[in-house]
Design an enzyme around this catalytic site. Structure first.
Site, PDB file in Angstrom:
ATOM      1  N   GLN A 195       1.307  23.643  15.915  1.00 55.15           N
ATOM      2  CA  GLN A 195       1.770  22.371  16.476  1.00 55.15           C
ATOM      3  C   GLN A 195       3.240  22.537  16.835  1.00 55.15           C
ATOM      4  OE1 GLN A 195      -0.612  19.551  16.739  1.00 55.15           O
ATOM      5  NE2 GLN A 195      -1.861  21.397  16.530  1.00 55.15           N
ATOM      6  N   ALA A 236      -1.120  10.024  15.252  1.00 57.24           N
ATOM      7  CA  ALA A 236      -1.518  11.419  15.428  1.00 57.24           C
ATOM      8  C   ALA A 236      -0.692  12.103  16.517  1.00 57.24           C
ATOM      9  CB  ALA A 236      -3.005  11.490  15.752  1.00 57.24           C
ATOM     10  N   HIS A 237      -0.942  13.396  16.703  1.00 55.24           N
ATOM     11  CA  HIS A 237      -0.131  14.168  17.646  1.00 55.24           C
ATOM     12  C   HIS A 237      -0.290  13.684  19.086  1.00 55.24           C
ATOM     13  CE1 HIS A 237      -3.478  17.513  17.574  1.00 55.24           C
ATOM     14  NE2 HIS A 237      -3.979  16.336  17.796  1.00 55.24           N
ATOM     15  N   ASN A 238       0.841  13.701  19.781  1.00 57.64           N
ATOM     16  CA  ASN A 238       0.889  13.394  21.201  1.00 57.64           C
ATOM     17  C   ASN A 238       0.613  11.946  21.557  1.00 57.64           C
ATOM     18  OD1 ASN A 238      -0.355  16.537  21.109  1.00 57.64           O
ATOM     19  ND2 ASN A 238       1.432  16.173  22.373  1.00 57.64           N
TER      20      ASN A 238
END
Lengths: 348, 348, 348
Positions: A195, A236-238
């Protein structure tokens, strides 16, 4: 302690009555006593206004003369005015500049910064003026924190994250942990995807206790200026969150979803990944969002609660709704084939 | 190690068989071996009792003679008896008095108190006898902690909070963080409302890992004596929780809601703000409570899970329930207008 | 920086075009620029492939010649290949061996181990080679941590827990806190049941930020090899999670439930206690599981979201589904008693 006319000079509003009255704090109508300034934000509490022992009250235009036995500040939005007055009475304590001997700080910091015991600041960190780093915080390599931002005890900021100016981050929040990204091998095993994105947080953002914000996989996770996040939220990511969007506790937002500006997401909402939510969307408590929302408005999927015995009766049908609908269709077709209800059925 | 007659002398119950038998620990029926004391709490495990290798067993009155080849303790409530025996065998370790040199303590504390490495105790804190402050805890200014209370590592208690006697607080819990209170300006920006209330926790409360309890806005947030809170619960500002109420993991309770005494709130429940829940209410897992509950009883809104293909068929109708109900109404009206089914339709 | 032919030599796949090309990082198709290696995992982004400025791309067999103006690596599973390439480009940083002077370490540790400031390691702890213990972690007495495992800052591991090799544990995770076990007295008070089991975590497990895993009551809580747990997951006492099972954020699993291998549990799912979930089960987001699942497959109870006004109309019927079903039954019985729709109704 402030005189009413001092408050009005500072915050606006119309003063009715004795401006020389000194008030010492803000309080609820029920709780207020001598020297207290109370407020009427909701007209349904008008009776409480009348029985309140408050020395003075903040009211809206309609309630201007609901009580006349004490001074009032008349404001367009009494709740907003209360917020402003409360901030005047209760400013955040100024930083106590200095680095505690039990902190481990590996980057130069401005003299105005407060770093408490047990905090760890890695190398290449840039910290603005008047920042407070609470006890036991961990600030990873290369992090940037804007002036005036306050981290409560035990906040973790992973390497490379960026936090704007005048933010507040509460205890236990984790910023920049790895997104949940894995590719699956044929044999069912998971291969971790590094990540490598960051978390980038704008100015004037508040982040609640034990909220987690994952770093992006390749691009960044972005929290817009003025966004307010309550406790135990999972980002969460993004994910991208628009400016001035407010999110209540226990909300989870899955990867790569974009939420617009000025949205209000109520508590316990879940939002699936790769969706787009428009500006000015309101999502009701505990609703699950599995499709993009393209237009402003209020959206809901909350289930009505029932006494358990009623629930057993009613909810069992949910498993057979399709069959029920089919039976209604069959009845309708049957009804079609029956002689017209309006025709004369009496045989001639 | 205890003799059975020692346990019965201490905890009550009827001893059947050799009271001189020494048992070394409690265990499940399946797991128990030589020297172990097992228990039968649920009659459906009777066959396991018979095959168990336990040296002795705790049973209810009905199962008094279900096995006769080994000593039994007969108790009114074998599960409760097991809990009591387990506590006799496994008392919490006594505090190791003293302040670790890597702790930063700014208040006087009794000699019996244990404060571990990395803990921070600010000024004006009052700590009772035999309190344990785990590694890395952060105790804010003016906090009060009653005698015998144990904080696991990395608990944060914000300034001004009050914790009673004999409480247990697990790691990552955050007590007294700011409530989520903002007023909205015309332009959509949020103005923070200072959170000036406290968190007040009664005696004998247990608080789970990573649970968060926000301080009140003006009044306090209150957790009653004997309440038990599991992990990852979110308690918003000004919530009040009654005595002996138990709340399972992942529950969220929104602001200003009052929950009665002896309630049992199952996991994943969400409770909206400004509600009142009566005493002795049970809420089933994952139920969403959006209205006050005025009477004891069990309340539920959990959805039945289905195989995905069935769900697609059935749940699509949920969006059109109103239309379906309307169609049923139309069919009923039509049926009304048809000739009476019991009359002789054969033309004369 | 790697040459394409180096990557193919290491990871397999078919190289089409100039293997001497040097790439410096992996990037998304949109984000990629000069020197970047992008990937096409989803055929629906084919147009982005064509417009991408990536120097080289990873594609599947079908997209082998979708672009011919630059080198390609053709792989069976481009997403998996991307994961592997990204790991080659971004290996985790090697441990910085040594114990920080502000750490409190009471057990011997290998020379290769990194222990950061503020970390606390109690007695009788066994730590393998190359382990990283982040800032402010708390490792209780008798814990075992396998070689190569990395704990981010502020992880708590309670006494007696076991963590395998090559695990990653993110900040704020709590491992081994007491399970939520109480027996109720007649008067409604709760007696704590000592939680004497352990948490046992296999090799190659990843645990997300602020996730909590409770220790067992009598037996252990077990997380199988290769399991991947996202942020803010709650695992209650005596749960068992099978190998290579992946669980997304905000999931709660109640006590004594066993989940099979290779399951995929989506975000926000709640799973009741004492259930058994088979291998290879997929549970959709926000589904509530209250019964055991004995066969592989996808299971769902997610509610469809609606505009609030539509929801008000439709969901109110949920409380009366039983009555609606009864009305449909009555209509069907009525229809039965009516003359046959196919018989000749014309009177003779």
């Amino acid at each position: 302690m402030f005189r009413l006319d001092e408050l009005v000079a500072r915050l606006g509003g119309e003063l009715v009555g004795d401006g020389a009255l000194v008030v010492r704090r803000v309080a609820t109508l029920d709780q207020a006593g001598e020297g207290d300034l109370a407020f009427l934000a909701n007209p349904k509490y008008l009776s409480r206004l009348k029985s309140s022992r408050a020395a003075a009250v903040i009211v809206g235009h309609k309630a201007r003369d609901a009580v006349t036995d004490r001074p009032r500040i008349v404001a367009d939005d009494p709740y907003l005015y209360y917020a402003q007055v409360a901030s005047v009475f209760n400013p955040p304590p100024p930083p106590r500049p200095g680095v505690h001997p039990l902190a481990a700080v590996s980057s130069p910091v401005p003299a105005s910064v407060q770093i408490d015991a047990g905090a760890v600041v890695e190398a290449d960190v840039e910290i603005g003026d008047d920042v407070v780093i609470g006890a036991g915080c961990s600030i990873g390599q290369g992090v940037r924190i804007g002036a005036g931002t306050r981290l409560a005890p035990r906040v973790v900021v992973y390497a490379g994250s960026v936090i704007g100016r005048d933010c507040i981050v509460h205890s236990g929040a984790v910023i920049g942990s790895d997104g949940f990204g894995f590719a699956r091998e044929q044999n069912g095993r998971w291969i971790k995807i590094p990540q490598m994105g960051r978390v980038v947080i704008g100015d004037d953002v508040e982040i609640g206790a034990n909220t987690t914000i994952d770093r992006g996989a390749l691009d960044d996770t972005v929290i817009g200026r003025g966004a307010k996040l309550d406790n135990q939220i999972q980002i969460a990511h993004n994910v991208q969150i628009g400016e001035d969007t407010a999110i209540a506790g226990c909300v989870g937002i899955a990867g790569s979803t974009t939420i617009g500006a000025r949205c209000m997401i109520a508590g316990g909402v879940g939002i699936a990944g790769h969706l787009t939510i428009a500006d000015d969307v309101v999502v009701s408590a505990a609703t699950v969002v599995v499709k993009s929302i393209h237009r402003p408005g209020v959206y809901t999927s909350t289930l009505p609660l029932q006494a358990h015995a009623d629930w057993v009766k009613n909810f069992s049908h949910l498993r057979h709704l399709d069959a029920l609908a089919e039976r209604v269709r069959a009845l309708e077709q049957e009804a079609q084939r029956l002689p017209d209800k309006n025709s004369d059925q009496t045989p001639g």
